[in-house]
Design a protein around this motif. Structure first.
Motif, PDB file in Angstrom:
ATOM      1  N   VAL A   1       0.835  -1.200   0.000  1.00  0.00           N
ATOM      2  CA  VAL A   1       0.000   0.000   0.000  1.00  0.00           C
ATOM      3  C   VAL A   1       0.874   1.256   0.000  1.00  0.00           C
ATOM      4  O   VAL A   1       0.611   2.222  -0.710  1.00  0.00           O
ATOM      5  CB  VAL A   1      -0.953   0.000   1.224  1.00  0.00           C
ATOM      6  CG1 VAL A   1      -1.785   1.260   1.246  1.00  0.00           C
ATOM      7  CG2 VAL A   1      -1.857  -1.218   1.182  1.00  0.00           C
ATOM      8  N   GLY A   2       1.963   1.209   0.794  1.00  0.00           N
ATOM      9  CA  GLY A   2       2.810   2.392   0.949  1.00  0.00           C
ATOM     10  C   GLY A   2       3.546   2.789  -0.315  1.00  0.00           C
ATOM     11  O   GLY A   2       3.998   3.922  -0.431  1.00  0.00           O
TER      12      GLY A   2
ATOM     13  N   GLY B   1      -4.033  -5.745   1.058  1.00  0.00           N
ATOM     14  CA  GLY B   1      -2.621  -5.886   0.716  1.00  0.00           C
ATOM     15  C   GLY B   1      -2.411  -6.597  -0.611  1.00  0.00           C
ATOM     16  O   GLY B   1      -1.608  -6.178  -1.437  1.00  0.00           O
TER      17      GLY B   1
ATOM     18  N   ALA C   1      -4.993   0.053   7.015  1.00  0.00           N
ATOM     19  CA  ALA C   1      -5.028   1.045   5.955  1.00  0.00           C
ATOM     20  C   ALA C   1      -6.468   1.357   5.579  1.00  0.00           C
ATOM     21  O   ALA C   1      -6.825   2.490   5.329  1.00  0.00           O
ATOM     22  CB  ALA C   1      -4.259   0.543   4.741  1.00  0.00           C
TER      23      ALA C   1
ATOM     24  N   PHE D   1       6.349   5.260  -2.178  1.00  0.00           N
ATOM     25  CA  PHE D   1       5.655   5.675  -3.398  1.00  0.00           C
ATOM     26  C   PHE D   1       6.431   6.745  -4.159  1.00  0.00           C
ATOM     27  O   PHE D   1       6.335   6.824  -5.381  1.00  0.00           O
ATOM     28  CB  PHE D   1       4.197   6.080  -3.120  1.00  0.00           C
ATOM     29  CG  PHE D   1       4.000   7.307  -2.291  1.00  0.00           C
ATOM     30  CD1 PHE D   1       4.015   8.554  -2.871  1.00  0.00           C
ATOM     31  CD2 PHE D   1       3.769   7.198  -0.924  1.00  0.00           C
ATOM     32  CE1 PHE D   1       3.795   9.679  -2.101  1.00  0.00           C
ATOM     33  CE2 PHE D   1       3.559   8.324  -0.156  1.00  0.00           C
ATOM     34  CZ  PHE D   1       3.574   9.570  -0.744  1.00  0.00           C
TER      35      PHE D   1
ATOM     36  N   PRO E   1      -0.785   8.046  -2.008  1.00  0.00           N
ATOM     37  CA  PRO E   1      -2.078   7.901  -1.334  1.00  0.00           C
ATOM     38  C   PRO E   1      -3.214   8.732  -1.914  1.00  0.00           C
ATOM     39  O   PRO E   1      -4.365   8.412  -1.704  1.00  0.00           O
ATOM     40  CB  PRO E   1      -1.782   8.331   0.108  1.00  0.00           C
ATOM     41  CG  PRO E   1      -0.496   9.062   0.054  1.00  0.00           C
ATOM     42  CD  PRO E   1       0.253   8.556  -1.121  1.00  0.00           C
ATOM     43  N   ARG E   2      -2.914   9.806  -2.602  1.00  0.00           N
ATOM     44  CA  ARG E   2      -4.016  10.621  -3.099  1.00  0.00           C
ATOM     45  C   ARG E   2      -4.260  10.466  -4.597  1.00  0.00           C
ATOM     46  O   ARG E   2      -4.844  11.317  -5.244  1.00  0.00           O
ATOM     47  CB  ARG E   2      -3.798  12.092  -2.721  1.00  0.00           C
ATOM     48  CG  ARG E   2      -4.294  12.332  -1.316  1.00  0.00           C
ATOM     49  CD  ARG E   2      -3.833  13.626  -0.739  1.00  0.00           C
ATOM     50  NE  ARG E   2      -3.759  13.516   0.709  1.00  0.00           N
ATOM     51  CZ  ARG E   2      -4.761  13.821   1.517  1.00  0.00           C
ATOM     52  NH1 ARG E   2      -5.862  14.278   1.043  1.00  0.00           N
ATOM     53  NH2 ARG E   2      -4.623  13.682   2.826  1.00  0.00           N
TER      54      ARG E   2
ATOM     55  N   LEU F   1       2.152   3.061  -3.136  1.00  0.00           N
ATOM     56  CA  LEU F   1       1.202   3.730  -4.022  1.00  0.00           C
ATOM     57  C   LEU F   1       0.903   5.117  -3.456  1.00  0.00           C
ATOM     58  O   LEU F   1       0.586   5.255  -2.277  1.00  0.00           O
ATOM     59  CB  LEU F   1      -0.092   2.907  -4.129  1.00  0.00           C
ATOM     60  CG  LEU F   1       0.082   1.451  -4.582  1.00  0.00           C
ATOM     61  CD1 LEU F   1      -1.249   0.726  -4.550  1.00  0.00           C
ATOM     62  CD2 LEU F   1       0.699   1.388  -5.959  1.00  0.00           C
TER      63      LEU F   1
ATOM     64  N   PHE G   1      -8.932   4.357  -4.174  1.00  0.00           N
ATOM     65  CA  PHE G   1      -7.694   4.896  -3.645  1.00  0.00           C
ATOM     66  C   PHE G   1      -6.928   3.786  -2.935  1.00  0.00           C
ATOM     67  O   PHE G   1      -7.533   2.815  -2.461  1.00  0.00           O
ATOM     68  CB  PHE G   1      -7.991   6.041  -2.682  1.00  0.00           C
ATOM     69  CG  PHE G   1      -8.398   7.296  -3.384  1.00  0.00           C
ATOM     70  CD1 PHE G   1      -7.442   8.203  -3.832  1.00  0.00           C
ATOM     71  CD2 PHE G   1      -9.739   7.574  -3.615  1.00  0.00           C
ATOM     72  CE1 PHE G   1      -7.810   9.354  -4.488  1.00  0.00           C
ATOM     73  CE2 PHE G   1     -10.122   8.722  -4.279  1.00  0.00           C
ATOM     74  CZ  PHE G   1      -9.152   9.619  -4.716  1.00  0.00           C
TER      75      PHE G   1
ATOM     76  N   HIS H   1      -5.714   3.235  -0.037  1.00  0.00           N
ATOM     77  CA  HIS H   1      -6.085   2.754   1.298  1.00  0.00           C
ATOM     78  C   HIS H   1      -7.351   1.921   1.279  1.00  0.00           C
ATOM     79  O   HIS H   1      -7.714   1.313   2.274  1.00  0.00           O
ATOM     80  CB  HIS H   1      -6.246   3.939   2.248  1.00  0.00           C
ATOM     81  CG  HIS H   1      -7.440   4.772   1.935  1.00  0.00           C
ATOM     82  ND1 HIS H   1      -7.398   5.826   1.065  1.00  0.00           N
ATOM     83  CD2 HIS H   1      -8.727   4.678   2.334  1.00  0.00           C
ATOM     84  CE1 HIS H   1      -8.589   6.346   0.960  1.00  0.00           C
ATOM     85  NE2 HIS H   1      -9.425   5.669   1.716  1.00  0.00           N
ATOM     86  N   GLN H   2      -8.057   1.910   0.129  1.00  0.00           N
ATOM     87  CA  GLN H   2      -9.270   1.093   0.055  1.00  0.00           C
ATOM     88  C   GLN H   2      -8.977  -0.306  -0.459  1.00  0.00           C
ATOM     89  O   GLN H   2      -9.890  -1.089  -0.666  1.00  0.00           O
ATOM     90  CB  GLN H   2     -10.284   1.771  -0.877  1.00  0.00           C
ATOM     91  CG  GLN H   2     -10.753   3.117  -0.348  1.00  0.00           C
ATOM     92  CD  GLN H   2     -11.531   3.886  -1.386  1.00  0.00           C
ATOM     93  OE1 GLN H   2     -11.090   4.026  -2.515  1.00  0.00           O
ATOM     94  NE2 GLN H   2     -12.685   4.388  -1.001  1.00  0.00           N
TER      95      GLN H   2
ATOM     96  N   MET I   1      -3.517  -4.842   6.681  1.00  0.00           N
ATOM     97  CA  MET I   1      -4.139  -4.066   5.612  1.00  0.00           C
ATOM     98  C   MET I   1      -5.452  -3.466   6.076  1.00  0.00           C
ATOM     99  O   MET I   1      -5.889  -2.454   5.600  1.00  0.00           O
ATOM    100  CB  MET I   1      -4.423  -4.969   4.414  1.00  0.00           C
ATOM    101  CG  MET I   1      -3.197  -5.636   3.852  1.00  0.00           C
ATOM    102  SD  MET I   1      -1.773  -4.559   3.698  1.00  0.00           S
ATOM    103  CE  MET I   1      -0.613  -5.324   4.789  1.00  0.00           C
TER     104      MET I   1
END
Lengths: 553, 291, 314
Positions: free
Chosen positions: A390-391, A444, B4, B182, A395-396, A393, A438, A440-441, B1
């Motif tokens: 996730v990190g 993993g 998140a 990122f 985040p916004r 990517l 997004f 965070h949705q 996860m």
């Protein structure tokens, strides 16, 4: 005699979205002087179970029904004062995070003294007992260690000190919540052995929580498998692992790459019917044509870091001179523990990190000497995947924008970016509706798929994948590895696969390089390394990557 | 996860639902009401009071509050209610303009310090620290001594003391993000520095800063009022809350209502903006709590 | 630890130097120079020129800078325009009054802030917690000079409980303390809010950490966990916060001294502006700046002494 007996335990949390049923009719026993393992993936309710036993449930959670019987006392009926009297002397606990488990501003001795606060004996006597415990967990110079502060110890030592503290009052039950998960494999073995020794010495029972099937198989007499808040199966470890009765257990066991005794191109996933899985043997590596040029040539590459302040500068060796060739379509596995220099080497190969010596060439061009323009072109051919799914990517940005980013950066005008994005998404097994989400949705595994789509977007020749399966549950791990293997073969990609997990790399890599303190201690064909490791460190690493449960006799 | 997924900082939560969250907080609604009161009062000052805020009227000096003069009159017979409304214009003007300029400068400097070379970062941090080491009012006093009292001088001081703070916040976050995976991922794809700053860093650092800056508005209003209170801000007869307070202070024993009239709008405005800002911050970026 | 002290000390010296250079730049760049300020708008050009020569303002900029800089480090900030007394003497004469005021402000803010913050954190989510939260925000928002004037209005003018003006009889400590109550409240009230909020937030953060969970799992008594395990860590940031706070309190002190007609640096500067006495203004700015930097240095050293992690990282 039974130390802990849990029956029909139900725990609910009040959340904004309504009541959440975290534990459903959980039942199992912990007999005297035994180690009982609880195994389950993230979200299975393991942590809630521990907190319920310790009487430390969050304010919005409560035990709805059922009983927790500990040494003949009903814990669910105890008031907080009586519960606290049990915690420490009778039930104690070791948690996962060794860095944060100890109070940073109190000395170790002070904290150990505080644990004995119920005792009336003079401080000198308490300290003597603390030192004794430290000695038992093999902390060198226990006498002076008492005066030191937690940050002065390494992670492994901190975890051993935490164990010493937990066993200080000789409890009847020790709850160990993933106590070795944050430790390197070699340290993990030492810590587990220690835990077992102490358990026998003190004669207590242990409730051992882990997601690692190998560890459970090695350590525990009995096991309970948790899934979605329920105990789906329990019994003697050897029986459960040899002959799982519940479907979930069977799938879980089969998913563990460590359980595949033979190398296979495709790993089983949770979707495979238990028992139906047929390994796909890895084809032998093709002989290199005489004169075939390597894709990547690394020669004596070195990376040193300059750290410290104006007054105290020192150099730390990240990579201390390594050499290897990588041919088109080939996969090399870089294996080593944290701090061994794997990631630094990978970053240097992609020129995200300057080298201080040696050379790295891609298709004959020296990567670190290219002009900015030539380097920009080269980035189309070399893509990377990072540890944190996730990190890595932004985040916004939406998934659609993230996947389209390589095209935009390289101003690839001749493709329909939107269509190409959708094609890539479907290639990695994500539907078009993911484009608007997004990071965070995503779970993993889904985020990892987005990372794969980005990495293959511009048809690179080389993918550098840094721990692409770290932090994923075993069930997801297999899916991601299958995806990578599949794409790699279809697109003819070369890959550098970095991992600390030997069992994972075994099914992916053609060759393996073992890294230790910035150097390769061993490099060779995957099968050879597994069959006959030459270097001592490789042997330690192999034995430390605890055998899968299926290997138990 | 699952962590998140439960991250409360959800960019697509929809502005509407977040506004709804603000409106569900009593404190936020209270703050919003106070701010609205002040803003509307300033905008419609001419409509709400027919008195000229600077018009002298020697016959009506020191009148206590009445229906004619809601807040009374001062030593020159000027209607205090009218002066308070018009003073709001000065306060809001100074607050918005100088905060806006500080933000713009702070963001640019912060990005440069955070993403640029180490030596430049060190140099800028040193300068920021040096500026921050002047007590604000002392710096303002020194500047005004040289230039003479003016609103511009006050705004220059506000910008001077705000910029280092904003730049530091942007810098710290930029440095943290610079090594995040990122950003490294974007670098590995060959993204240019401007692209990384524009698409990957700025959107992630600007939100918290704007909220923090909105919480600084009361501080700016206080500086303007304070300087005017000392007679070093706006020049008479321009009405400012600070100068009304000063008139009141001079006559505090005899006609306390003047001081009350000067202090109340300051309290209302600073409380309003702070309550609103706090609620906005808690809703939009809970991680900033307690800063 | 010694290396840490030396390093922090060196950094402070550098910061003061840069601050001095900035002050010089400001004086040099801003329209209006100290000579014309001193003489006022009606002075003739010839008079201004004469004073400029006397003050050394006709020399090249780098000579002026060097003169300013070297004499400032020697503690020579020039002489007062009227009495020709050294500025440093005039400023140091007033410094103790301001220091007393700030000490009073710190007493209020720490004395109320830490217990309130701790209480709110322990009673998290209760009415008391929310009340402390709202009040903290409110006192932070209201400017100190408004607090000063309203306090004067309420406690001195209306209720006549406390004296309105002056610093009290010299030599009479009790009288001086009584005179200190209201001004120091005006200076410190906002910081009660800051500290209460900060202690609450960091207390909650610490209570969430795994070592507190471990301590609970070992059955340590709740008061020991709250006060000896959590609060000792949670109050560490207060020291840093107070370092910053002293700077703002120096600003607030200017207003408190004027409103309550107390002697002190703020009062001195205010009067100097009215009499166009620029050397006193710049001297006072430098002295307060040095004092502020010094306080931050001490705050950092205190943190170093209290937190073993900081102590050994240098």
């Amino acid at each position: 005699m039974t130390v802990l007996s849990i029956s029909d335990l139900n725990v609910r949390f009040a959340t904004e979205a309504g009541a959440f049923h975290a534990l459903k009719d959980v039942a199992f026993d912990v007999p005297e002087r035994t180690i009982v393992g609880i195994v389950g993936e993230s979200g299975s309710g393991k942590s809630t179970l521990i907190n319920a036993i310790l009487g430390l449930l969050a304010d919005n959670g409560r035990v709805d029904s059922g009983s927790i019987l500990f040494e003949g006392q009903e814990l669910t009926a105890l008031d907080p004062v009586a519960m606290r009297a049990l915690r420490g002397p009778r039930i104690s606990c070791v948690f996962q995070d060794p860095m944060g488990a100890l109070n940073p501003v109190l000395s170790v001795g002070r904290q150990m003294r505080n644990i004995q606060y119920r005792d009336e004996s003079p401080n000198a006597q308490k300290d003597a007992r603390s030192a004794e415990m430290l000695e038992a967990v093999r902390i060198p110079n226990p006498g002076t260690a008492l005066a030191r502060y937690p940050h002065e110890f390494s992670g492994g030592m901190k975890q051993r000190i935490a164990i010493a503290m937990a066993l200080m009052m000789r409890p009847g039950l020790l709850i160990a919540d993933e106590p070795t998960t944050a430790l390197d494999a070699t340290l993990e073995v030492v810590t587990l052995e220690l835990l077992k020794d102490l358990q026998e010495q003190i004669g207590c029972s242990v409730l051992f929580i882990s997601h690692h099937l190998g560890v459970i198989a090695e350590l525990c007499d009995e096991v309970a498998v948790m899934y979605a808040g329920e105990v789906v199966e329990r019994g003697a470890t050897s029986e459960v692992f040899r002959d799982p009765r519940h479907d979930y257990t069977a799938r879980l066991l089969e998913c563990d790459p460590a359980n595949q005794r033979r190398r296979t191109r495709r790993l089983p996933t949770m979707n495979d019917e238990p028992g139906s899985f047929v390994p796909q043997p890895v084809p032998p590596a093709p002989d290199r044509a005489v004169g075939e040029k390597p894709l990547l040539e690394v020669r004596d590459a070195q990376v040193t870091f300059r750290v410290g302040t104006l007054f105290r500068r020192e150099s730390i060796v990240g990579v201390g001179g390594v050499s290897f060739d990588l041919y088109p379509g080939e996969t090399i596995g870089l294996v080593g523990e944290s701090g061994s220099g794997k990631t630094t080497l990978a970053r240097a190969a992609a020129r995200l990190q300057a080298i201080s010596g040696g050379s790295i060439s891609f298709e004959g061009k020296s990567v670190h000497e290219l002009s900015a323009g030539a380097m920009h072109l080269l980035r189309r051919d070399v893509s990377m995947m990072f540890q944190d799914p996730v990190g890595s990517l932004s985040p916004r940005m939406t998934v659609g924008d993230l996947v389209a980013e390589p095209f935009r950066i390289h101003r690839v005008g001749d493709v329909d970016v939107k269509a190409e994005t959708m094609r890539l998404l479907s290639l990695v097994g994500l539907g078009p509706d993911f484009a608007d989400r997004f990071p965070h949705q995503l779970s993993g595994g889904q985020a990892r798929r987005v990372g794969v789509a980005r990495a293959i977007a511009l048809n690179p020749k080389l993918i550098i994948a840094d721990e692409p399966t770290a932090g994923l549950d075993v069930s997801i791990q297999g899916e991601v590895l299958n995806l990578l293997n599949d794409l790699r073969e279809r697109l003819g990609l070369a890959m550098i696969f970095i991992t600390h997990n030997l069992h994972v790399v075994r099914h992916v890599a053609d060759r393996i390089a073992v890294m230790y303190r910035g150097r390769f201690v061993e490099i060779g064909e995957t099968d050879e390394i597994f069959a006959a490791p030459e270097h001592d460190y490789t042997k330690t690493l192999l034995s430390a990557n605890l055998a899968g449960p299926g290997r138990q006799p | 996860m699952s962590e998140a997924a439960s991250d409360p900082r959800t960019p697509n939560d929809g502005l509407r639902s977040q506004v709804r969250k603000v409106l569900r907080e009593p404190l936020g609604v209270f703050g919003l009401a106070l701010v609205a009161l002040v803003v509307l009062g300033a905008v419609f000052a001419g409509v709400l009071s027919q008195y000229d805020p600077a018009g002298l009227n020697p016959r009506d000096r020191f009148l206590p509050p009445s229906t004619d003069h809601l807040l009374g009159t001062d030593q020159l017979g000027r209607d205090l209610f009218s002066r308070v409304l018009h003073g709001g214009r000065i306060a809001l003007y100074v607050a918005l303009v100088s905060t806006g300029i500080s933000l713009a400068i702070g963001i640019v400097l912060g990005l440069i310090a955070g993403y640029g070379p180490r030596w430049l970062d060190n140099l800028m941090i040193l300068l920021f620290d040096a500026i921050k080491s002047f007590p604000t009012v002392m710096l303002a006093l020194a500047l005004v001594t040289l230039t003479g009292p003016s609103l511009t001088a006050v705004m220059v001081v506000v910008i001077l003391v705000n910029v280092p703070g904003y730049a530091r916040i942007i810098r710290t976050q930029t440095i943290a993000l610079k090594s995040s995976e990122f950003v490294t991922a974007a670098q590995s794809m060959g993204a240019s520095t401007t692209r990384i700053l524009r698409l990957h860093i700025l959107p992630n650092v600007i939100g918290p800063l704007v909220i923090l800056a909105s919480m600084d508005i009361p501080v700016v209003i206080a500086i303007e009022a304070g300087m005017s209170f000392l007679g070093l801000g706006v020049r008479p007869p321009t009405p400012s809350w600070g100068s009304i307070l000063n008139d009141g202070f001079a006559n505090i024993r005899e006609t306390p209502w003047i001081a009350v009239a000067g202090g109340l709008p300051i309290i209302i405005t600073t409380l309003g903006f702070t309550f609103l800002g706090e609620t906005l911050r808690d809703v939009f970026d809970p991680r900033l709590k307690g800063r | 630890m010694l290396a840490y002290v030396v390093k922090r000390l060196g950094l402070s010296v550098v910061i003061v130097s840069v601050a001095m250079a900035l002050l010089f730049c400001m004086i040099y760049l801003v329209p209006g120079d100290p000579a014309s300020v001193a003489l006022g708008p009606r002075a003739s050009e010839a008079m201004k020129e004469a004073l400029r020569v006397r003050m050394g303002l006709d020399q090249p900029v780098w000579v002026q800078f060097w003169n300013f800089y070297s004499s400032a480090w020697r503690g020579d900030f020039g002489v007062e325009v009227l009495s020709e007394r050294p500025v440093i003497d005039v400023v140091l004469e007033q410094l103790p009054y301001t220091l007393a005021l700030i000490a009073g402000g710190i007493t209020w803010s720490v004395g109320l802030g830490i217990p309130l913050g701790c209480w709110a954190a322990v009673k998290r989510g209760s009415l008391a917690d929310r009340l402390v939260g709202v009040l903290s925000v409110a006192v932070i928002a209201i400017p100190s000079f408004v607090v000063a004037i309203y306090a004067l209005l309420i406690f001195s003018v209306s209720l006549r409980w406390l004296p309105a003006i002056g610093a009290g009889e010299p030599g009479d400590l009790g009288d001086q303390l009584v005179h200190l109550i209201l001004p120091s409240l005006a200076v410190g009230l906002g910081w009660v809010g800051y500290i209460a909020r900060m202690v609450r937030a960091s207390m909650l953060e610490v209570l969430e950490t795994s070592h507190i969970r471990t301590a609970r799992a070992f059955g340590l008594p709740e008061p020991m966990i709250t006060y000896r395990y959590a609060l000792t860590i949670a109050i560490l940031p207060t020291v840093t916060l107070l370092g910053v706070g002293v700077g703002q309190m120096l600003s607030s002190a200017v207003f408190a001294e004027i409103v309550f007609a107390r002697p002190g640096i703020g009062r001195l500067v205010y009067d100097a502006i009215l009499t166009r006495n620029f050397p006193v203004v710049s001297g006072a700015v430098l002295v307060t700046t040095i004092f502020f930097v010094l306080v931050n240095l001490i705050a950092d050293l205190v943190i170093g002494a209290l937190d073993p992690r900081v102590r050994s990282s240098f």
